[in-house]
Design a protein around this motif. Sequence first.
Motif, PDB file in Angstrom:
ATOM      1  N   LYS A  64       0.826  -1.206   0.000  1.00 32.27           N
ATOM      2  CA  LYS A  64       0.000   0.000   0.000  1.00 32.27           C
ATOM      3  C   LYS A  64       0.865   1.262   0.000  1.00 32.27           C
ATOM      4  O   LYS A  64       0.620   2.205  -0.762  1.00 32.27           O
ATOM      5  CB  LYS A  64      -0.928   0.003   1.218  1.00 32.27           C
ATOM      6  CG  LYS A  64      -1.986   1.095   1.194  1.00 32.27           C
ATOM      7  CD  LYS A  64      -2.931   0.992   2.379  1.00 32.27           C
ATOM      8  CE  LYS A  64      -3.815  -0.224   2.214  1.00 32.27           C
ATOM      9  NZ  LYS A  64      -4.890  -0.292   3.220  1.00 32.27           N
ATOM     10  N   VAL A  65       1.906   1.281   0.836  1.00 27.57           N
ATOM     11  CA  VAL A  65       2.812   2.437   0.894  1.00 27.57           C
ATOM     12  C   VAL A  65       3.543   2.598  -0.436  1.00 27.57           C
ATOM     13  O   VAL A  65       3.626   3.707  -0.992  1.00 27.57           O
ATOM     14  CB  VAL A  65       3.828   2.284   2.061  1.00 27.57           C
ATOM     15  CG1 VAL A  65       4.921   3.329   1.984  1.00 27.57           C
ATOM     16  CG2 VAL A  65       3.105   2.362   3.403  1.00 27.57           C
ATOM     17  N   ALA A  66       4.064   1.491  -0.968  1.00 23.88           N
ATOM     18  CA  ALA A  66       4.782   1.553  -2.245  1.00 23.88           C
ATOM     19  C   ALA A  66       3.849   2.018  -3.363  1.00 23.88           C
ATOM     20  O   ALA A  66       4.239   2.826  -4.204  1.00 23.88           O
ATOM     21  CB  ALA A  66       5.377   0.189  -2.570  1.00 23.88           C
ATOM     22  N   ARG A  67       2.614   1.516  -3.368  1.00 24.37           N
ATOM     23  CA  ARG A  67       1.642   1.919  -4.399  1.00 24.37           C
ATOM     24  C   ARG A  67       1.444   3.424  -4.385  1.00 24.37           C
ATOM     25  O   ARG A  67       1.473   4.075  -5.423  1.00 24.37           O
ATOM     26  CB  ARG A  67       0.301   1.212  -4.187  1.00 24.37           C
ATOM     27  CG  ARG A  67      -0.807   1.729  -5.118  1.00 24.37           C
ATOM     28  CD  ARG A  67      -2.147   1.074  -4.853  1.00 24.37           C
ATOM     29  NE  ARG A  67      -2.206  -0.277  -5.363  1.00 24.37           N
ATOM     30  CZ  ARG A  67      -2.485  -0.581  -6.636  1.00 24.37           C
ATOM     31  NH1 ARG A  67      -2.725   0.381  -7.523  1.00 24.37           N
ATOM     32  NH2 ARG A  67      -2.534  -1.826  -7.031  1.00 24.37           N
ATOM     33  N   ARG A  68       1.238   3.980  -3.205  1.00 23.32           N
ATOM     34  CA  ARG A  68       0.995   5.427  -3.086  1.00 23.32           C
ATOM     35  C   ARG A  68       2.183   6.219  -3.641  1.00 23.32           C
ATOM     36  O   ARG A  68       2.015   7.166  -4.409  1.00 23.32           O
ATOM     37  CB  ARG A  68       0.740   5.790  -1.620  1.00 23.32           C
ATOM     38  CG  ARG A  68       0.271   7.223  -1.450  1.00 23.32           C
ATOM     39  CD  ARG A  68      -0.283   7.474  -0.060  1.00 23.32           C
ATOM     40  NE  ARG A  68      -1.465   6.660   0.178  1.00 23.32           N
ATOM     41  CZ  ARG A  68      -1.678   5.948   1.298  1.00 23.32           C
ATOM     42  NH1 ARG A  68      -0.800   5.961   2.264  1.00 23.32           N
ATOM     43  NH2 ARG A  68      -2.777   5.238   1.441  1.00 23.32           N
TER      44      ARG A  68
END
Length: 121
Positions: A15-19
């Motif tokens: 989720k963090v990487a996606r953002r």
Amino acid sequence: MKQCLVVDDSTVIRKVARRILEDMGFEVVEAADGQQALDACLNKMPEAVLLDWNMPVMDGMEFLQKLRTLEAGAAPVVVFCTTENDMSHIVQAMNAGANEYIMKPFDKEIMEAKFQEVGLI
């Protein structure tokens, strides 16, 4: 739009990487292990792979070795993103075909810098 495959068994890391990656202009595809990642690459080869080392089913090193044997598997830029920070792991990853290495935890500045170094942005 360039596609980045984020491969990590942690939903929080994905989720963090996606953002971060979407803010950098990437289309993001996620996989929770190396086998899902390999299946995703067989479906559509991404321009970049952000790859964890320690995962169930198929770990990052096994995925990388299999990726590099595929017909278009030499094309994606692979950035390992892991807690494995000793020099032997880094050397092993680079020898197996990784292009760069990021230590966890990471932030937007670190990821942007590494992706710039390898020519993705």
